[in-house]
Design a protein around this motif. Structure first.
Motif, PDB file in Angstrom:
ATOM      1  N   UNK A  87      53.198   6.357  69.214  1.00 48.82           N
ATOM      2  CA  UNK A  87      53.022   6.893  67.438  1.00 48.82           C
ATOM      3  C   UNK A  87      54.022   6.720  66.475  1.00 48.82           C
ATOM      4  N   UNK A  88      55.108   6.320  67.069  1.00 46.40           N
ATOM      5  CA  UNK A  88      56.553   6.012  66.457  1.00 46.40           C
ATOM      6  C   UNK A  88      56.242   4.200  65.815  1.00 46.40           C
ATOM      7  N   UNK A  89      55.719   3.923  66.945  1.00 47.84           N
ATOM      8  CA  UNK A  89      55.947   2.069  66.915  1.00 47.84           C
ATOM      9  C   UNK A  89      54.547   1.680  66.070  1.00 47.84           C
ATOM     10  N   UNK A  90      53.797   2.857  65.675  1.00 45.45           N
ATOM     11  CA  UNK A  90      52.263   2.235  65.153  1.00 45.45           C
ATOM     12  C   UNK A  90      52.546   2.606  63.642  1.00 45.45           C
ATOM     13  N   UNK A  91      53.284   3.732  63.588  1.00 38.84           N
ATOM     14  CA  UNK A  91      53.945   4.604  62.263  1.00 38.84           C
ATOM     15  C   UNK A  91      55.136   3.013  62.223  1.00 38.84           C
ATOM     16  N   UNK A  92      56.337   2.066  62.714  1.00 40.76           N
ATOM     17  CA  UNK A  92      56.533   1.273  61.806  1.00 40.76           C
ATOM     18  C   UNK A  92      55.588  -0.362  61.324  1.00 40.76           C
ATOM     19  N   UNK A  93      54.700  -0.047  62.525  1.00 42.84           N
ATOM     20  CA  UNK A  93      53.669  -2.070  61.236  1.00 42.84           C
ATOM     21  C   UNK A  93      52.518  -0.860  61.110  1.00 42.84           C
ATOM     22  N   UNK A  94      52.668   0.175  60.429  1.00 41.51           N
ATOM     23  CA  UNK A  94      51.781   0.843  58.965  1.00 41.51           C
ATOM     24  C   UNK A  94      50.871   1.144  59.480  1.00 41.51           C
ATOM     25  N   UNK A  95      50.218   1.666  60.976  1.00 44.10           N
ATOM     26  CA  UNK A  95      49.065   1.572  61.709  1.00 44.10           C
ATOM     27  C   UNK A  95      49.251   3.078  61.989  1.00 44.10           C
ATOM     28  N   UNK A  96      48.262   3.809  60.612  1.00 44.55           N
ATOM     29  CA  UNK A  96      48.428   5.127  59.702  1.00 44.55           C
ATOM     30  C   UNK A  96      47.816   5.839  61.655  1.00 44.55           C
ATOM     31  N   UNK A  97      46.208   4.965  61.732  1.00 42.66           N
ATOM     32  CA  UNK A  97      45.458   6.304  62.494  1.00 42.66           C
ATOM     33  C   UNK A  97      46.224   6.197  63.627  1.00 42.66           C
ATOM     34  N   UNK A  98      46.028   4.458  64.048  1.00 44.06           N
ATOM     35  CA  UNK A  98      47.120   5.010  65.551  1.00 44.06           C
ATOM     36  C   UNK A  98      48.365   5.700  66.034  1.00 44.06           C
ATOM     37  N   UNK A  99      48.775   6.122  64.600  1.00 44.05           N
ATOM     38  CA  UNK A  99      49.960   6.364  64.734  1.00 44.05           C
ATOM     39  C   UNK A  99      50.081   8.055  64.890  1.00 44.05           C
ATOM     40  N   UNK A 100      48.948   8.598  64.146  1.00 41.11           N
ATOM     41  CA  UNK A 100      48.085  10.229  63.946  1.00 41.11           C
ATOM     42  C   UNK A 100      47.388   9.845  65.960  1.00 41.11           C
ATOM     43  N   UNK A 101      46.980   9.225  65.961  1.00 43.12           N
ATOM     44  CA  UNK A 101      45.924   9.622  67.463  1.00 43.12           C
ATOM     45  C   UNK A 101      46.863  10.051  68.325  1.00 43.12           C
ATOM     46  N   UNK A 102      48.006   9.364  68.110  1.00 45.66           N
ATOM     47  CA  UNK A 102      49.839   9.169  69.605  1.00 45.66           C
ATOM     48  C   UNK A 102      49.949  10.124  69.033  1.00 45.66           C
ATOM     49  N   UNK A 103      50.311  10.438  67.459  1.00 43.97           N
ATOM     50  CA  UNK A 103      51.115  11.698  67.698  1.00 43.97           C
ATOM     51  C   UNK A 103      49.964  13.395  67.077  1.00 43.97           C
ATOM     52  N   UNK A 104      48.986  13.780  68.072  1.00 46.79           N
ATOM     53  CA  UNK A 104      48.354  14.356  68.095  1.00 46.79           C
ATOM     54  C   UNK A 104      48.242  14.399  69.581  1.00 46.79           C
ATOM     55  N   UNK A 105      47.644  12.948  70.651  1.00 43.71           N
ATOM     56  CA  UNK A 105      47.740  13.158  71.949  1.00 43.71           C
ATOM     57  C   UNK A 105      49.246  14.169  72.578  1.00 43.71           C
TER      58      UNK A 105
END
Length: 282
Positions: free
Chosen positions: A254-272
């Motif tokens: 979630x943190x790594x995807x946020x680092x590349x501004x991929x909010x969709x994947x970041x939120x997906x992994x955060x929820x998981x």
């Protein structure tokens, strides 16, 4: 068996399995059985043979280590410290594996609380180096790799890395025979830990080493490499038996995807990872 010492060992190892698999209710059930058995042993402790006394020392030390690990992962820091403080390090040095486990647990962080943060880091570094050197001497790659991984985590933060490098030059030369740059040293140690775990064949530790290596890349801003290593960490489905481990990997994703501004994947992994944590809590 009706041998209470052997029963105690069995209950403690069941506790260890339940902790790894986040079976929290079952963990407490086996701990209650262990406590009941220990009370029974203490009623006639003075009658134990020397052999059973050694087994009991092993069982009580394992009990403390497993309890400390459990408390650490559920966020009860004070109880984790108290559990490990029940161990007398001088009494367990004859059991090399157990002593190495103790050194690693103290060095990994959270147990030493007195002194400045820099002083605490130095004491933790000393425990980890002792663990690494003894593991190398006795040819025990599992504990050598664990020590390297924890040393890597200690060297990720620049302000502490500089001081540790300055204060421990001989140790650093031993850890870094290839002379890699200071900024890359954490990643270098994590890669060495990963190699040892792969040789050893422990899928859970391999996943944890990939997670640590991903943290090293994220620390220097290389989010692409961090994501690659985190995906590698999830590549073996066997690790789904260890929900806490999977949750920690998903959190980093979630943190790594946020680092590349991929909010969709970041939120997906955060929820998981939040769902996994909630399930184990329940």
């Amino acid at each position: 068996t009706d041998n209470q010492v052997q029963l105690l060992i069995a209950y403690v190892q069941q506790m260890r399995l339940c902790q790894r698999r986040s079976k929290n209710r079952e963990f407490h059930e086996y701990r209650e059985l262990a406590d009941k058995t220990l009370r029974r042993i203490n009623e006639e402790r003075q009658l134990l043979s020397q052999h059973d006394e050694r087994l009991l020392l092993y069982a009580e030390t394992e009990y403390a280590i497993v309890n400390s690990t459990y408390y650490y992962y559920v966020g009860l820091e004070r109880q984790s410290i108290e559990a490990l403080n029940d161990i007398n390090a001088n009494n367990i040095q004859r059991d090399t594996a157990q002593y190495l486990n103790y050194l690693y647990n103290v060095g990994a962080g959270g147990i030493i609380t007195e002194g400045s943060q820099q002083e605490i880091y130095q004491q933790e570094f000393d425990h980890l180096m002792r663990c690494f050197l003894l593991a190398r001497q006795r040819n025990l790659p599992y504990f050598a790799a664990n020590a390297l991984e924890a040393l890597s985590e200690h060297l990720m933060i620049p302000e502490y890395r500089h001081q540790l490098l300055e204060d421990n030059m001989p140790a650093m030369k031993f850890l870094n025979p290839d002379g890699v740059d200071d900024e890359m040293l954490a990643g270098y140690l994590a890669e060495n830990a990963l190699y040892l775990f792969e040789q050893f064949g422990d899928v859970y530790q391999i996943a944890g080493a990939y997670r640590t290596l991903a943290s090293c890349y994220r620390q220097i801003g290389d989010y692409g490499s961090a994501l690659f290593n985190l995906e590698q960490a999830l590549s073996d489905s066997a690790i789904n038996q260890a929900p806490d481990l999977v949750a920690s990997i998903r959190e980093q994703l979630s943190v790594a995807f946020a680092g590349i501004d991929d909010k969709k994947q970041s939120d997906f992994n955060r929820n998981l990872y939040l769902d996994l944590q909630e399930i184990t809590r329940q």
